[in-house]
Write an enzyme that holds these catalytic residues in place. Sequence first.
Site, PDB file in Angstrom:
ATOM      1  N   PRO A 101      66.078  -5.838 -22.045  1.00 53.27           N
ATOM      2  CA  PRO A 101      66.889  -4.648 -21.785  1.00 53.27           C
ATOM      3  C   PRO A 101      68.333  -4.724 -22.263  1.00 53.27           C
ATOM      4  CG  PRO A 101      66.713  -5.937 -19.790  1.00 53.27           C
ATOM      5  CD  PRO A 101      65.850  -6.630 -20.812  1.00 53.27           C
ATOM      6  N   GLY A 102      68.761  -5.885 -22.766  1.00 56.32           N
ATOM      7  CA  GLY A 102      70.030  -5.924 -23.475  1.00 56.32           C
ATOM      8  C   GLY A 102      71.177  -6.643 -22.802  1.00 56.32           C
ATOM      9  N   LYS A 104      72.039  -9.813 -22.378  1.00 61.98           N
ATOM     10  CA  LYS A 104      72.656 -10.917 -23.121  1.00 61.98           C
ATOM     11  C   LYS A 104      73.278 -10.422 -24.429  1.00 61.98           C
ATOM     12  CE  LYS A 104      69.186 -13.976 -21.116  1.00 61.98           C
ATOM     13  NZ  LYS A 104      68.429 -12.862 -20.484  1.00 61.98           N
ATOM     14  N   ASP A 119      63.634  -5.515 -31.079  1.00 59.78           N
ATOM     15  CA  ASP A 119      62.684  -5.354 -29.978  1.00 59.78           C
ATOM     16  C   ASP A 119      61.559  -4.445 -30.462  1.00 59.78           C
ATOM     17  OD1 ASP A 119      62.842  -6.066 -26.821  1.00 59.78           O
ATOM     18  OD2 ASP A 119      61.666  -4.244 -27.149  1.00 59.78           O
ATOM     19  N   ASP A 145      59.092  -6.548 -34.401  1.00 62.49           N
ATOM     20  CA  ASP A 145      58.479  -7.666 -33.702  1.00 62.49           C
ATOM     21  C   ASP A 145      59.152  -8.948 -34.165  1.00 62.49           C
ATOM     22  OD1 ASP A 145      56.766  -9.698 -32.720  1.00 62.49           O
ATOM     23  OD2 ASP A 145      55.044  -8.348 -32.792  1.00 62.49           O
ATOM     24  N   ASP A 163      65.031 -14.938 -26.186  1.00 61.88           N
ATOM     25  CA  ASP A 163      64.836 -14.694 -24.757  1.00 61.88           C
ATOM     26  C   ASP A 163      63.367 -14.335 -24.618  1.00 61.88           C
ATOM     27  OD1 ASP A 163      65.249 -14.247 -22.091  1.00 61.88           O
ATOM     28  OD2 ASP A 163      66.314 -12.355 -22.347  1.00 61.88           O
ATOM     29  N   CYS A 216      62.562 -16.817 -18.056  1.00 64.26           N
ATOM     30  CA  CYS A 216      62.803 -16.618 -16.624  1.00 64.26           C
ATOM     31  C   CYS A 216      61.561 -17.069 -15.859  1.00 64.26           C
ATOM     32  CB  CYS A 216      63.170 -15.173 -16.318  1.00 64.26           C
ATOM     33  SG  CYS A 216      61.974 -13.943 -16.894  1.00 64.26           S
TER      34      CYS A 216
END
Length: 281
Positions: A101-102, A104, A119, A145, A163, A216
């Site tokens: 979602p942006g 970083k 993305d 991609d 990420d 994460c």
Amino acid sequence: GAAETEALLAADNAPAPTVLRVNRPRVTRQRALAALADAGIAAHATTFAADGVVLDTTVDPAALPGHEEGWFAPQGEASQLVGALLGVAAGGRLLDAHASPGGKALAAAAAGARVLGLDPHRAGLARLRSEAARLGLGVAVAQADALAPPLAASARFDAVLVDAPCSGLGTLRQHPEIRWRRTPKDLVARAVVQGRILASVAGHVAAGGALVYATCTLAQLENDDVVAAFLAAHPEFTRDDPRPLLPAPARALVDAAGALRTYPHRHGLDGFYAVRLVRSC
């Protein structure tokens, strides 16, 4: 061990705090906290991240003073620490291989980096564009991609962030539904994709530049094992000590192998893993 596992599970059942990152081009953390206090909103500075603010009460971030002025961006404290590992100086070039979602990418842009975010999801990129506009930040984006980035073979960046799409097992406080959606087979499949993404973007890291791999999740299969396999296949990359790039309180979160690791039950943070790999040639 059983005791620590039980502590982790208990922490995973606790509600996650609402954490914001102050947008430094627009406001300082001190001023932001003062404005929140003036509005009767209890908040305090994060323990480990230099720009974080934790809300002590349940408040819609969009209703906060300074929201329309771009003072804040929602971003967890552990995620903010991952961004610090990039170490991109003002004017440096960053490729965020999985940008939505942006959080970083926007933090790097706030620090002066020139950011290209990739993305595959159009909706995620639209959200990223909208947030960048609200925060007054310039971020270039492309729907693509990371396994086939639309870049010239000669394109090089001072830092590349992977990420990685992962099982999310470090974020059960925020996404409790994950515990019913994941299976051991999912971890195996994701680890394969994670390794492929690293290999796909590694060639775009400039000599002396950094490749930051982050997840994460707490799963070794998606973390240590993926990095070990990548390094075995890419001897031009070596681990770099990320501690000089982190705020002083966060340096204790780096283990002996040079990996940033955060845990809900130890640190009150989501479970994140990140390493900084430097390219020699």
